[in-house]
Scaffold this active site. Structure first.
Site, short mmCIF file in Angstrom:
data_model
loop_
_atom_site.label_atom_id
_atom_site.label_comp_id
_atom_site.label_asym_id
_atom_site.label_seq_id
_atom_site.Cartn_x
_atom_site.Cartn_y
_atom_site.Cartn_z
CG ASP A 1 -2.05 0.98 1.13
OD1 ASP A 1 -3.21 0.54 1.10
OD2 ASP A 1 -1.77 2.20 1.07
CB ILE A 2 0.91 4.19 -2.25
CG1 ILE A 2 2.02 5.08 -2.79
CG2 ILE A 2 -0.36 4.98 -2.07
CD1 ILE A 2 3.13 4.33 -3.44
CD GLU B 1 -8.02 5.88 -1.22
OE1 GLU B 1 -7.90 5.68 0.01
OE2 GLU B 1 -7.05 6.05 -1.98
CG HIS C 1 -8.56 -2.86 -2.09
ND1 HIS C 1 -9.59 -2.27 -2.80
CD2 HIS C 1 -8.40 -2.10 -0.98
CE1 HIS C 1 -10.02 -1.20 -2.16
NE2 HIS C 1 -9.31 -1.08 -1.04
CG HIS D 1 -6.72 -2.92 3.38
ND1 HIS D 1 -5.95 -1.83 3.09
CD2 HIS D 1 -7.96 -2.63 2.91
CE1 HIS D 1 -6.69 -0.91 2.49
NE2 HIS D 1 -7.92 -1.37 2.37
P1 5GP Z 1 -9.83 1.56 0.62
O1 5GP Z 1 -10.51 1.65 -0.71
O2 5GP Z 1 -9.89 0.20 1.25
O3 5GP Z 1 -10.21 2.69 1.54
O4 5GP Z 1 -8.30 1.81 0.43
C1 5GP Z 1 -7.63 1.87 -0.76
C2 5GP Z 1 -6.16 1.68 -0.42
O5 5GP Z 1 -5.43 1.78 -1.61
C3 5GP Z 1 -5.63 2.78 0.54
O6 5GP Z 1 -5.02 2.13 1.65
C4 5GP Z 1 -4.62 3.54 -0.30
O7 5GP Z 1 -3.50 3.94 0.42
C5 5GP Z 1 -4.26 2.52 -1.38
N1 5GP Z 1 -3.90 3.12 -2.64
C6 5GP Z 1 -4.58 4.09 -3.28
N2 5GP Z 1 -3.95 4.41 -4.43
C7 5GP Z 1 -2.86 3.62 -4.51
C8 5GP Z 1 -1.81 3.47 -5.47
O8 5GP Z 1 -1.74 4.16 -6.48
N3 5GP Z 1 -0.85 2.55 -5.21
C9 5GP Z 1 -0.89 1.78 -4.08
N4 5GP Z 1 0.10 0.90 -3.92
N5 5GP Z 1 -1.86 1.87 -3.16
C10 5GP Z 1 -2.83 2.80 -3.37
#
Ligand code: 5GP
Length: 130
Positions: free
Chosen positions: A29-30, A88, A93, A95
């Protein structure tokens, strides 16, 4: 518009890759909650996890388990936490978060790591895959 994860899968955006099969990819995760925070993603762009076929869902869990075992060998932690939570990115995905404190599951506590550290860590985790 393809999701950010589809763009990663298509190599249009770089990632710190840990593992890849014909169906799944795992990368760091970035914006990690903890050192080693990893995302396991199906290549098929599906928004919600329970919309996946039973087979793809179970295969994703098996893939995530293999990555979690490598993660636990690499990053000192009490256990690896699992979450499918956010709003987001509309692309399934899982985690995987190496936990030493429950705060690390809150998505409010964030770690800062350099590009070099992230690169090295992804390689170390990949080397611990069986
Ligand atoms: P969620 O949708 O579960 O809230 O989280 C999406 C996750 O994707 C977040 O933890 C965010 O940091 C990660 N994320 C968003 N954009 C990118 C990206 O471009 N590269 C990576 N490696 N992770 C990302």
């Amino acid at each position: 518009m393809p999701s950010i994860f589809t763009q990663i899968i298509n190599k249009e955006i770089p990632c710190y890759k840990i593992a890849e099969t014909d169906q799944f990819i795992a990368f760091l995760d970035i914006n990690p909650n903890a050192k080693g925070h990893t995302l396991c993603v199906p290549k098929q762009e599906i928004n919600k996890i329970f919309d996946m076929s039973e087979k793809l869902y179970l295969d994703l869990m098996c893939f995530s388990r293999e990555v979690a075992i490598a993660l636990e060998k690499t990053v000192p932690c009490k256990r690896v936490g699992v979450s499918v939570i956010g709003l987001e990115v509309p692309h399934v995905h899982v985690h995987l978060i190496p936990l030493n404190d429950m705060k690390q599951m809150t998505f409010q506590h964030k770690e800062t790591q350099s590009e070099g550290e992230l690169n090295a860590l992804a390689k170390q985790i990949a080397n611990n895959l069986v």
